[in-house]
Design a protein around this motif. Structure first.
Motif, mmCIF file in Angstrom:
data_model
loop_
_atom_site.group_PDB
_atom_site.id
_atom_site.type_symbol
_atom_site.label_atom_id
_atom_site.label_comp_id
_atom_site.label_asym_id
_atom_site.label_seq_id
_atom_site.Cartn_x
_atom_site.Cartn_y
_atom_site.Cartn_z
ATOM 1 N N GLY A 9 -1.491 18.281 37.264
ATOM 2 C CA GLY A 9 -0.780 17.582 36.209
ATOM 3 C C GLY A 9 -1.633 16.520 35.552
ATOM 4 N N ASP A 19 3.214 13.570 35.062
ATOM 5 C CA ASP A 19 4.563 14.025 34.731
ATOM 6 C C ASP A 19 4.478 15.134 33.696
ATOM 7 O OD1 ASP A 19 4.789 12.801 31.962
ATOM 8 O OD2 ASP A 19 4.534 10.967 33.142
ATOM 9 N N ALA A 20 5.566 15.859 33.543
ATOM 10 C CA ALA A 20 5.602 17.013 32.634
ATOM 11 C C ALA A 20 5.330 16.594 31.188
ATOM 12 C CB ALA A 20 6.944 17.731 32.728
ATOM 13 N N TYR A 21 5.907 15.480 30.749
ATOM 14 C CA TYR A 21 5.723 15.035 29.367
ATOM 15 C C TYR A 21 4.244 14.822 29.052
ATOM 16 C CZ TYR A 21 5.564 12.040 25.281
ATOM 17 O OH TYR A 21 5.246 11.510 24.059
ATOM 18 N N THR A 23 1.613 15.841 30.739
ATOM 19 C CA THR A 23 0.855 17.070 30.922
ATOM 20 C C THR A 23 0.913 17.906 29.651
ATOM 21 O OG1 THR A 23 1.211 17.079 33.308
ATOM 22 C CG2 THR A 23 0.654 19.192 32.275
#
Length: 111
Positions: A9, A19-21, A23
């Motif tokens: 990530g 975090d996904a955002y 990444t």
């Protein structure tokens, strides 16, 4: 890369967790830097010819046939303008070779 987490990530900055955002944000920036895209006349014409207007909506008393026709033309133009992007493969750049290529994605086409 200072924003890369060793466990996977990407993160906002050193010391922050991945975090996904962040990444997705980092990967979309990398993809934009690698891929040169432009709107092509050929693709615009192809899409314009393939356009199929959605079923007519109920007409409100204040609407006229002309305004309905105008709305459909605006929808067609918006569709063509948003979908007519094509990647110029020869203009794309990959630091370290094609093994480092990030996929080019048209977010509008995915919707």
């Amino acid at each position: 890369m200072s924003s890369q987490q060793q466990t996977g990530g990407l993160r906002d900055k050193p010391g922050k967790p991945a975090d996904a955002y962040h990444t997705l944000y980092n990967l979309s920036g990398l993809s934009s830097a690698q891929h040169h895209v432009r709107r092509t006349a050929e693709r615009s014409q192809e899409l314009s010819q393939k356009w199929v207007a959605p079923p007519a909506q109920p007409v409100v008393a204040s609407d006229s046939k002309a305004s309905d026709s105008n709305r459909m033309e605006l929808r067609r133009k918006a569709f063509v303008a948003s979908m007519a992007w094509a990647e110029e493969e020869d203009a794309s750049h990959y630091v370290g070779g094609k093994a480092n290529r990030v996929v080019s994605v048209n977010a509008i086409a995915m919707a």
